[in-house]
Design an enzyme around this catalytic site. Sequence first.
Site, mmCIF file in Angstrom:
data_model
loop_
_atom_site.group_PDB
_atom_site.id
_atom_site.type_symbol
_atom_site.label_atom_id
_atom_site.label_comp_id
_atom_site.label_asym_id
_atom_site.label_seq_id
_atom_site.Cartn_x
_atom_site.Cartn_y
_atom_site.Cartn_z
ATOM 1 N N GLU A 232 -44.816 27.700 -5.402
ATOM 2 C CA GLU A 232 -44.669 26.237 -5.379
ATOM 3 C C GLU A 232 -44.936 25.634 -6.751
ATOM 4 O O GLU A 232 -44.242 24.719 -7.180
ATOM 5 C CB GLU A 232 -45.630 25.634 -4.348
ATOM 6 C CG GLU A 232 -45.176 25.803 -2.925
ATOM 7 C CD GLU A 232 -43.842 25.111 -2.660
ATOM 8 O OE1 GLU A 232 -43.691 23.950 -3.050
ATOM 9 O OE2 GLU A 232 -42.958 25.754 -2.077
ATOM 10 N N CYS B 258 -27.287 18.841 -0.333
ATOM 11 C CA CYS B 258 -27.532 17.434 -0.670
ATOM 12 C C CYS B 258 -28.006 17.358 -2.121
ATOM 13 O O CYS B 258 -29.103 16.918 -2.425
ATOM 14 C CB CYS B 258 -28.574 16.846 0.281
ATOM 15 S SG CYS B 258 -28.673 15.055 0.176
ATOM 16 N N CYS C 177 -21.384 16.461 1.542
ATOM 17 C CA CYS C 177 -21.612 15.855 2.862
ATOM 18 C C CYS C 177 -20.725 16.492 3.935
ATOM 19 O O CYS C 177 -21.129 16.601 5.094
ATOM 20 C CB CYS C 177 -21.353 14.352 2.804
ATOM 21 S SG CYS C 177 -22.414 13.504 1.623
ATOM 22 N N CYS D 58 -22.510 19.269 5.567
ATOM 23 C CA CYS D 58 -23.942 19.030 5.771
ATOM 24 C C CYS D 58 -24.250 18.899 7.263
ATOM 25 O O CYS D 58 -23.570 18.154 7.973
ATOM 26 C CB CYS D 58 -24.358 17.763 5.041
ATOM 27 S SG CYS D 58 -26.078 17.321 5.345
HETATM 28 S S1 SF4 Z 1 -24.645 13.787 4.673
HETATM 29 FE FE1 SF4 Z 1 -26.074 15.388 4.085
HETATM 30 S S2 SF4 Z 1 -25.430 15.932 1.995
HETATM 31 FE FE2 SF4 Z 1 -24.553 13.929 2.456
HETATM 32 S S3 SF4 Z 1 -26.051 12.473 1.686
HETATM 33 FE FE3 SF4 Z 1 -26.462 12.784 3.849
HETATM 34 S S4 SF4 Z 1 -28.049 14.365 3.892
HETATM 35 FE FE4 SF4 Z 1 -27.108 14.421 1.852
#
Ligand code: SF4
Length: 392
Positions: free
Chosen positions: A47, A202, A209, A212
């Site tokens: 970490e 992200c 996205c 995601c």
């Molecule tokens: S959809 Fe997923 S990758 Fe896109 S901004 Fe939201 S959390 Fe981030």
Amino acid sequence: MRRSRGRPEPADPRQLARRLLPWFDRHGRHDLPWQREPTPYRVWVSEVMLQQTRVETVIPYFERFLRRFPDVAALAAASEDEVLHLWSGLGYYSRARHLHAAARRIVAAHGGELPADFAGLTALPGIGRSTAGAIAALARGERRPILDGNVKRVLARYFLVRGWPGDSATAAQLWQLAEACTPARRTGAYTQAIMDLGATVCTRARPACERCPLEAGCAARAAGLAATLPERRPVARPRPERRRLMLLVVRNGAEILLERRPGSGIWGGLWTPPEFAEEAGLQAWCRAQFGPRARPARLPGLRHSFTHFDLEIEPWQLRAGRAAARVEEGGRVWYNSRAPSSIGLPAPVSRLIEGCLHGVEGSGQESSDGKDDPVRGARSRGRGARAGAVAR
Ligand code: SF4
């Protein structure tokens, strides 16, 4: 996973882990060196190394460090020079000094084991709330939130949190969300999952996205603001610049004169060439040490970025003769590049030495503040300038 933009489902903290964990089981990282045997000590070292630094960069450092210091006692017994030597090139050296100091305190006050209680962990040098949370969650399975740079980014986007995360009100809001999202079960897996999502999907510049697992509930995605959050510092201050002259005194073609820096401040405890504010001071020192005929030559400069300022290094070189023997006194060593001793060298100094002796590159970025700021993956590993070949 695609859906129409503009009609988001409400961002529900309880949904986050439910969506994230199946993705983590299929796509997350499960074989990082510190995951194989996640003891509190190994998680702690990882970490600390991962603050401001990418996973790929950390892995070889972590493996070398753990080979030499397999447990807290071994780390506590080492000299600071050796710890900094194994940290050389990783940057943000206050992390190494804090790690070492904390290991000594753990041996002296906790029988060589990291404290079991959270307050005991956060009382140690260099262990903030997020690092302590990661140790508790990843090594002990306790329900503790973390809030490193990747997690801040995911939460700020998923919940559309406005404001700069460095602002205390925004940070408090993010901590509340981190707390609310952390599940009671599979806490360690969830912790790794949200870090992995921030590091691989992200991402700061171009979040993916469309692949995601949180897309269906992500408020920033729905608002078309994914790439703009978290917000940056409100008023960008001009970046200060400092300039220092470094004198590379070369003896016998392979030895460079180095001085130990004070324990605190930039590159604290590491070894660097003699440093000067102005040319007049450098020239006067050369004459005083090596006689009136000493003629140092200026080398092409290089730039090194710290968190809060840029450092312009103006290297000078002096080939020293027999008179060099007497300058070794007073916290100085002749560093032999053919048989290097175990001392800590900042990466730009290693590159300067290489450039001076053999002609290699140098430039990079690191922290100047010495604080435990758990932001990952933000560090540039150099821009490819060549010390000894770069015109400023
Ligand atoms: S959809 Fe997923 S990758 Fe896109 S901004 Fe939201 S959390 Fe981030």
